[in-house]
Design a protein around this motif. Structure first.
Motif, PDB file in Angstrom:
ATOM      1  N   VAL A  37       0.852  -1.182   0.000  1.00 38.60           N
ATOM      2  CA  VAL A  37       0.000   0.000   0.000  1.00 38.60           C
ATOM      3  C   VAL A  37       0.893   1.238   0.000  1.00 38.60           C
ATOM      4  O   VAL A  37       1.796   1.347   0.820  1.00 38.60           O
ATOM      5  CB  VAL A  37      -0.898   0.016   1.252  1.00 38.60           C
ATOM      6  N   CYS A  42      -2.846   6.405  -0.225  1.00 37.56           N
ATOM      7  CA  CYS A  42      -3.954   5.864   0.558  1.00 37.56           C
ATOM      8  C   CYS A  42      -4.640   6.968   1.350  1.00 37.56           C
ATOM      9  O   CYS A  42      -3.984   7.807   1.963  1.00 37.56           O
ATOM     10  CB  CYS A  42      -3.431   4.794   1.509  1.00 37.56           C
ATOM     11  N   ILE A  43      -5.971   6.971   1.307  1.00 38.22           N
ATOM     12  CA  ILE A  43      -6.699   7.970   2.086  1.00 38.22           C
ATOM     13  C   ILE A  43      -7.415   7.334   3.280  1.00 38.22           C
ATOM     14  O   ILE A  43      -8.139   7.999   4.003  1.00 38.22           O
ATOM     15  CB  ILE A  43      -7.732   8.718   1.211  1.00 38.22           C
ATOM     16  N   GLY A  44      -7.233   6.024   3.433  1.00 38.50           N
ATOM     17  CA  GLY A  44      -7.840   5.375   4.593  1.00 38.50           C
ATOM     18  C   GLY A  44      -9.335   5.177   4.469  1.00 38.50           C
ATOM     19  O   GLY A  44     -10.057   5.217   5.462  1.00 38.50           O
ATOM     20  N   CYS A  45      -9.817   4.941   3.262  1.00 37.45           N
ATOM     21  CA  CYS A  45     -11.266   4.808   3.094  1.00 37.45           C
ATOM     22  C   CYS A  45     -11.764   3.445   3.562  1.00 37.45           C
ATOM     23  O   CYS A  45     -12.930   3.270   3.874  1.00 37.45           O
ATOM     24  CB  CYS A  45     -11.648   5.024   1.631  1.00 37.45           C
ATOM     25  N   GLY A  46     -10.877   2.436   3.563  1.00 38.89           N
ATOM     26  CA  GLY A  46     -11.274   1.129   4.078  1.00 38.89           C
ATOM     27  C   GLY A  46     -11.980   0.241   3.067  1.00 38.89           C
ATOM     28  O   GLY A  46     -12.446  -0.836   3.429  1.00 38.89           O
ATOM     29  N   ALA A  47     -12.060   0.673   1.823  1.00 34.43           N
ATOM     30  CA  ALA A  47     -12.732  -0.156   0.825  1.00 34.43           C
ATOM     31  C   ALA A  47     -12.021  -1.491   0.672  1.00 34.43           C
ATOM     32  O   ALA A  47     -12.648  -2.539   0.546  1.00 34.43           O
ATOM     33  CB  ALA A  47     -12.778   0.570  -0.516  1.00 34.43           C
ATOM     34  N   CYS A  48     -10.695  -1.456   0.718  1.00 36.64           N
ATOM     35  CA  CYS A  48      -9.908  -2.686   0.575  1.00 36.64           C
ATOM     36  C   CYS A  48     -10.221  -3.637   1.725  1.00 36.64           C
ATOM     37  O   CYS A  48     -10.364  -4.844   1.536  1.00 36.64           O
ATOM     38  CB  CYS A  48      -8.429  -2.361   0.526  1.00 36.64           C
ATOM     39  N   LEU A  68      -4.300   1.305   8.934  1.00 34.67           N
ATOM     40  CA  LEU A  68      -4.645   0.329   7.905  1.00 34.67           C
ATOM     41  C   LEU A  68      -3.604  -0.771   8.026  1.00 34.67           C
ATOM     42  O   LEU A  68      -2.432  -0.564   7.709  1.00 34.67           O
ATOM     43  CB  LEU A  68      -4.593   0.965   6.519  1.00 34.67           C
ATOM     44  N   CYS A  85      -9.495  -0.499  -4.676  1.00 39.42           N
ATOM     45  CA  CYS A  85      -9.017   0.771  -4.134  1.00 39.42           C
ATOM     46  C   CYS A  85      -9.334   1.943  -5.062  1.00 39.42           C
ATOM     47  O   CYS A  85      -8.918   1.950  -6.215  1.00 39.42           O
ATOM     48  CB  CYS A  85      -7.515   0.699  -3.910  1.00 39.42           C
ATOM     49  N   PRO A  86     -10.066   2.918  -4.573  1.00 39.84           N
ATOM     50  CA  PRO A  86     -10.440   4.040  -5.439  1.00 39.84           C
ATOM     51  C   PRO A  86      -9.248   4.939  -5.763  1.00 39.84           C
ATOM     52  O   PRO A  86      -9.296   5.726  -6.702  1.00 39.84           O
ATOM     53  CB  PRO A  86     -11.484   4.787  -4.600  1.00 39.84           C
ATOM     54  N   GLN A  87      -8.183   4.849  -4.980  1.00 39.44           N
ATOM     55  CA  GLN A  87      -7.020   5.713  -5.175  1.00 39.44           C
ATOM     56  C   GLN A  87      -5.883   5.015  -5.917  1.00 39.44           C
ATOM     57  O   GLN A  87      -4.809   5.584  -6.078  1.00 39.44           O
ATOM     58  CB  GLN A  87      -6.500   6.186  -3.807  1.00 39.44           C
ATOM     59  N   ALA A  89      -3.994   2.910  -4.760  1.00 32.86           N
ATOM     60  CA  ALA A  89      -2.870   2.993  -3.830  1.00 32.86           C
ATOM     61  C   ALA A  89      -2.217   1.630  -3.618  1.00 32.86           C
ATOM     62  O   ALA A  89      -1.159   1.533  -3.016  1.00 32.86           O
ATOM     63  CB  ALA A  89      -3.355   3.537  -2.491  1.00 32.86           C
ATOM     64  N   ILE A  90      -2.864   0.577  -4.102  1.00 36.32           N
ATOM     65  CA  ILE A  90      -2.341  -0.770  -3.829  1.00 36.32           C
ATOM     66  C   ILE A  90      -1.715  -1.369  -5.075  1.00 36.32           C
ATOM     67  O   ILE A  90      -2.300  -1.340  -6.157  1.00 36.32           O
ATOM     68  CB  ILE A  90      -3.458  -1.689  -3.303  1.00 36.32           C
TER      69      ILE A  90
HETATM   70  S1  SF4 Z   1      -8.913   1.133  -0.554  1.00 38.82           S
HETATM   71 FE1  SF4 Z   1      -7.050   2.232  -1.106  1.00 38.82          FE
HETATM   72  S2  SF4 Z   1      -7.333   4.248  -0.287  1.00 38.82           S
HETATM   73 FE2  SF4 Z   1      -8.889   2.975   0.675  1.00 38.82          FE
HETATM   74  S3  SF4 Z   1      -7.894   2.334   2.564  1.00 38.82           S
HETATM   75 FE3  SF4 Z   1      -7.465   0.752   1.068  1.00 38.82          FE
HETATM   76  S4  SF4 Z   1      -5.508   1.359   0.207  1.00 38.82           S
HETATM   77 FE4  SF4 Z   1      -6.263   3.124   1.276  1.00 38.82          FE
END
Ligand code: SF4
Ligand code: SF4
Lengths: 183, 553, 293
Positions: A37, A42-48, A68, A85-87, A89-90
């Motif tokens: 990550v 990463c914005i910490g949205c938690g979707a992952c 996270l 992940c919407p960003q 980031a992964i």
């Molecule tokens: S989905 Fe992406 S942006 Fe959201 S918490 Fe996970 S790594 Fe971070």
């Protein structure tokens, strides 16, 4: 006696095993291994964390921060998190030589500064997520409401409705909360 | 074999008012009948040539106010299912046993008793099948009012008792055999031998019932394929495909054709891999390790093909509700086909060599016989059925995925011995390679995943079946709003294993291992056998470390 | 004739070779098998390592098979004595009926004692394994004894063509008997992994297993040397030639056995009896046929 042909097969094919780890392992460029990550994205949205089938990623609040946490020991290397992940980031790597004598090595963390509620002062969401929400709502005016924790926001919404003032953006916010609750 | 409409008519005439309701689902009809009419109904179905595929017990009190049993009968020729639905009393669920009419229903009844607390009248009392002997009476794990947390707590009640008994503070718990995780598979065979001849056998299983059906009731629709794929380490993709197909059928989701082709391609890759693995293991059990090593050398190549296509050597992780997650480009597909053809050539050469080894030939031919009549009675599936002259294959009988467009050739041998089952698998490897070529050739372009409906309609029933390397895999899903309400999995070994004691009768002890392996059993870890020498009355425990081969985790 | 000191030192050298070489030859066998499997395989010295490692472990008598401790040690002594005796006989040119019979008696003694090891164990796998071995030996020991006897008789007819032909047939039969007696695939049914775990040796561990393994390897060496001792040594003029023939012959035959067994699968008690019976009967008939001709 044609079973003796196996000698010819062996001679033709030669050695199939390798002197791993002295020789490089056989992985193709398509191999899915450990994920990583990118903390800057990463914005910490938690979707992952919500989609991860074995719950190898969690988003938890610890004291005054949001973490996270990726536990390699549970990961099944499916890459669903990266897809979600919407960003973006992964990233999925080719790494698979992950054995280690130290349990700590199997954890990776992205630490998020919390947003604290403007009313009660409780940390309620990662800061970056709140900023992102404000940014994508496109209305700096939404800030006032988004800076509140869900509890205070609800109270405030109730007050707003009670005083039958203008309500803006709250539908959207409420919907978001319900979604969150469900998962 | 009679047609679906004929059977339905007969059921209506014969059962009269005992037929409560008839409704259509994707791929069949559901006939709700009064419990007392079940024996009559199953007699009609069996006599008309319907094949018992699966029985599912479900706690439908939430939406029907009843417990339900669903008996799924397949009309193979039409590719249709007749599902007999039995609504049972919510407080005292009792159903008549039909094990005398449908031999294959045996384990399903026992399982419904253990996991759902359904009583079956007219069976002699039997020991538990799935739940351990120490399990408390009256707790049925699959009932909705039993939580996962409670089950966790109940599964270790004895430890605290033990601590009190031993009067020690702390006990280190080291469980060792018969269900030891380090052994290949926690299953258990008792072989009764006279000298070297096996005269009887008994099987005890379900040591590692993992309760994933219950677990899935808490998972999102899209997370379930990943746990489904982990039901089996060798043929996992068939499970995720079956699950997706069942859920898609229930929810009425149309999968894009390209995704169906991708599923079929991976299914065939998986079949090639599984059969290569099996042939290797069989040769090892016959002491021909040279053949074993070479077959597995070839198998390595197909694993790399799988990795190139899916990103993973074995657990492909491609299936999601409504399609697949990854697309294949032309280049990789062509490469895969080329590689598969090479594999076919090498394998053909090796099979010829191996079958020519005198010991291999002598020990395969005429051992472990299952006659066509017995095979039909046990309703065995897959290569076990096709080795005993029964021409069934889900790909042909209930076409799914790309097999709706491309029909496989289905090899059938009638001898019913270990050689026949081996040859079925060998032929299937070549057929799968052929199929791969056609699939890669004809794959249409387009999207790989359907739009999902914004919300999921609850309490709809879907059945999904796939021809796994070992035979028919069948899943049933009853939908819930956010997660599956009930998910039932039936792997081919469930159907085939009860035939093994019959196959073992009369073989030499030396060939017992191969005979057990010949159905390609999929236990979830190894087995142990007890050999009881009838002449001397001594008992031997065989850590079936090596006996039962395919130790599939 | 060689002088006594030369023969004596050659005997000592040959004996030393028969103590040291077998584990190395087993290493070679494992390499050969690996090559036929398309594997790398362990290093040549692996078997020596295995033996030394097992030797260094704690000695444990299997419960219910205490007698096995005794039989294994007796077996080891017989094996060492057998190898030393064979070396001495070969170096000193003692190849007549008397010495050959003496060697054969020791070979049979070794076989019996290793069968006893299996029978001593109360472990049912060992018991079934031992039964299988007894079954097999009933046929094979007869074949071995018969082939050696026929070879001895054949030697009287030499140098006529008949003598060579008779010697050829009986030596061929002896090769099969030695191969089978060496317990390689397809005749390792007494320790068949799939159904018996390791059968006769299942209860042994540590130094006992090392001793059993080591004496088994020496037995293999003797069995590979036997055809050369019986059918070739009498025709070699010097101690040098005889010793060299034994070392090279035994190593060569070991290699051939290794290749052969790697191309075959495991037999079954009834199949093995049938095929060995057929081979020995056919060779005996052929031998008698030639003799009468
Ligand atoms: S989905 Fe992406 S942006 Fe959201 S918490 Fe996970 S790594 Fe971070
Ligand atoms: S790769 Fe799969 S298992 Fe691993 S963290 Fe991502 S979603 Fe979870």
């Amino acid at each position: 006696m044609s079973f003796l042909k196996v000698l010819a097969v062996a001679a033709k094919r030669g050695r199939a095993t390798i002197r791993y780890p002295l020789e490089p392992p056989l992985v193709t460029p398509f191999f899915r291994g450990k994920i990583s990550v990118d903390p800057s994205k990463c914005i910490g949205c938690g979707a992952c964390a919500r989609i991860c089938p074995p719950r190898a990623i969690e988003l938890v609040r610890e004291d005054n921060r949001f973490v996270l946490r990726y536990f390699i020991g549970r990961c099944i290397f499916c890459g669903m998190c990266a897809d979600t992940c919407p960003q973006q980031a992964i990233e999925v790597s080719h790494e698979f030589e992950l054995a280690t004598p130290r349990l700590e090595d199997l954890y990776e963390e992205v630490i998020h500064r919390p947003a604290t509620c403007s009313v009660c002062g409780e940390p309620y969401l990662p800061r970056k997520l709140v900023e992102k929400a404000i940014e994508s709502s496109g209305m700096e005016v939404a800030r006032e409401r988004l800076e509140m924790c869900p509890q205070c926001r609800r109270i405030s919404t109730a007050q707003v409705i009670a005083s039958s003032r203008l309500r803006f953006g709250s539908d959207l916010l409420e919907a978001g909360e319900v979604e969150e609750r469900r998962s | 074999m009679a047609s679906v409409s004929e059977i339905l008519k007969e059921l209506e005439v014969e059962l009269g008012t005992k037929v409560l309701n008839i409704s259509r689902i994707e791929g069949g009809v559901i006939v709700s009948i009064e419990p007392s009419a079940l024996p009559r109904a199953s007699l009609i179905l069996v006599s008309k040539g319907a094949r018992h595929r699966m029985m599912v017990a479900s706690d439908d009190r939430e939406w029907l106010g009843r417990f339900s049993l669903y008996y799924i009968f397949g009309i193979d020729r039409e590719g249709q299912n007749i599902v007999i639905h039995l609504p049972l009393d919510p407080d005292n669920p009792v159903a008549p046993s039909v094990v005398d009419i449908v031999r294959a229903v045996d384990w399903y009844e026992l399982e419904a008793k253990d996991l759902m607390g359904i009583e079956f009248e007219g069976r002699y009392p039997v020991p538990r099948l799935i739940m351990p002997d120490t399990w408390p009476e009256g707790v049925y794990p699959l009932r909705k009012d039993v939580s996962v947390e409670e089950l966790r707590r109940l599964s270790e009640p004895w430890i605290s008792e033990r601590i009190k008994l031993e009067e020690v503070e702390e006990i280190v718990r080291i469980p060792i055999g018969p269900y030891h995780p380090a052994l290949h598979e926690p299953e258990y065979f008792e072989l009764y031998v006279r000298g070297e001849k096996v005269v009887g056998a008994r099987y005890v299983g379900f040591m590692v019932h993992r309760g994933i059906e219950k677990l899935a009731e808490r998972m999102k629709y899209d997370q379930v394929p990943f746990i489904a794929e982990r039901i089996c380490g060798i043929c996992g993709f068939v499970h995720s495909t079956s699950y997706c197909q069942a859920a898609e059928a229930a929810l009425g989701i149309e999968v894009p054709e390209r995704a169906e082709f991708i599923r079929s391609i991976m299914l065939e890759v998986e079949r090639i891999h599984s059969h290569l693995l099996w042939v290797g293991v069989a040769l090892h059990l016959l002491g021909y390790d040279t053949g074993f090593m070479h077959v597995w050398r070839i198998r390595e190549r197909i694993m790399r093909v799988a990795e190139m296509l899916s990103g993973s050597r074995k657990t492909y992780g491609l299936n999601v509700l409504g399609g697949v997650r990854r697309d294949f480009d032309r280049d990789r597909l062509e490469k895969a086909v080329r590689e598969a053809e090479e594999i076919g050539k090498e394998f053909a050469e090796l099979v010829k060599i191996s079958i020519d080894v005198p010991q291999v030939r002598a020990r395969l031919r005429g051992t472990g016989i299952l006659s066509p009549g017995e095979a039909r009675a046990f309703a065995v599936v897959g290569p076990t059925a096709r080795g005993s002259g029964i021409d069934i294959d889900v790909r042909k009988d209930f076409p799914y995925a790309a097999y709706k467009r491309i029909k496989p050739r289905v090899p059938v041998y009638s001898e019913g011995d270990n050689l026949a089952r081996t040859l079925v698998r060998v032929d299937e490897v070549f057929e799968s390679i052929e199929l791969l070529k056609h699939l890669a050739d004809q794959i249409p372009s387009g999207s790989i995943r359907a739009e999902l409906p914004p919300s999921f309609e609850p309490y709809r029933i879907g059945i999904g079946a796939v021809e796994a390397p070992r035979g028919e895999v069948i899943h049933m899903v009853i939908t819930g709003r956010y997660t599956p309400y009930r998910w039932r999995v039936r792997a081919p070994t469930y159907q085939n294993l009860i035939a093994v004691p019959t196959m073992l009768r009369g073989v030499e002890l030396a060939d017992a291992a191969l005979t057990i392996a010949s159905i390609d059993p999929c236990f979830s870890c190894t087995d142990r056998a007890i050999v009881i020498d009838l002449r001397r009355g001594s008992v031997e425990r065989i850590p079936l470390r090596k006996i039962v081969s395919r130790w599939r985790p | 004739m060689d002088s006594t000191p030369v023969s004596a030192s050659l005997a000592a050298a040959l004996a030393a070779a028969s103590f040291l070489l077998p584990p190395l030859l087993d290493g070679v066998e494992r390499k050969i098998r690996a090559a036929i499997h398309s594997r790398i395989g362990p290093p040549l010295t692996q078997t020596w390592f295995d033996i030394l490692k097992l030797w260094s472990k704690e000695a444990k008598l299997p419960r219910g098979a205490e007698l096995a401790g005794l039989t294994v040690l007796i077996g080891l002594s017989i094996a060492l004595a057998l190898a030393a005796t064979l070396s001495t006989f070969a170096a000193f040119g003692l190849v007549g009926v008397g010495p050959v019979v003496a060697v054969m008696v020791m070979v049979f003694a070794l076989h019996s004692i290793s069968m006893a090891t299996g029978c001593a164990s109360s472990n049912p796998f060992a018991t079934i394994g031992s039964f299988r071995r007894v079954f097999l030996n009933v046929v094979n020991e007869v074949g071995l004894a018969l082939s050696v006897a026929l070879a001895l008789v054949s030697r009287w007819f030499i140098p006529s063509w008949k003598g060579w032909a008779l010697l050829g047939i009986s030596t061929g039969m002896m090769l099969v008997a030695c191969f089978c007696a060496s317990g390689r695939l397809p005749y390792d049914i007494h320790e068949a992994e799939p159904e018996l775990a390791s059968g006769t040796v299942i209860e042994l561990s540590g130094p006992l297993l090392a001793a059993e393994l080591y004496s088994h390897l020496i037995e293999r060496w003797v069995l590979a040397a036997l055809p050369f001792y019986v059918s070739l040594a009498p025709f070699l003029p010097s101690a040098w030639a005889r010793c060299l023939a034994l070392v090279l012959g035994s190593s060569g035959l070991w290699t051939l056995f290794a290749v052969t067994s790697a191309t075959l699968g495991r037999s079954r008690a009834d199949l093995a009896l049938r095929s060995l019976g057929a081979i020995y009967t056919a060779s005996t008939i052929a031998w008698v046929g030639v003799w009468l001709a």
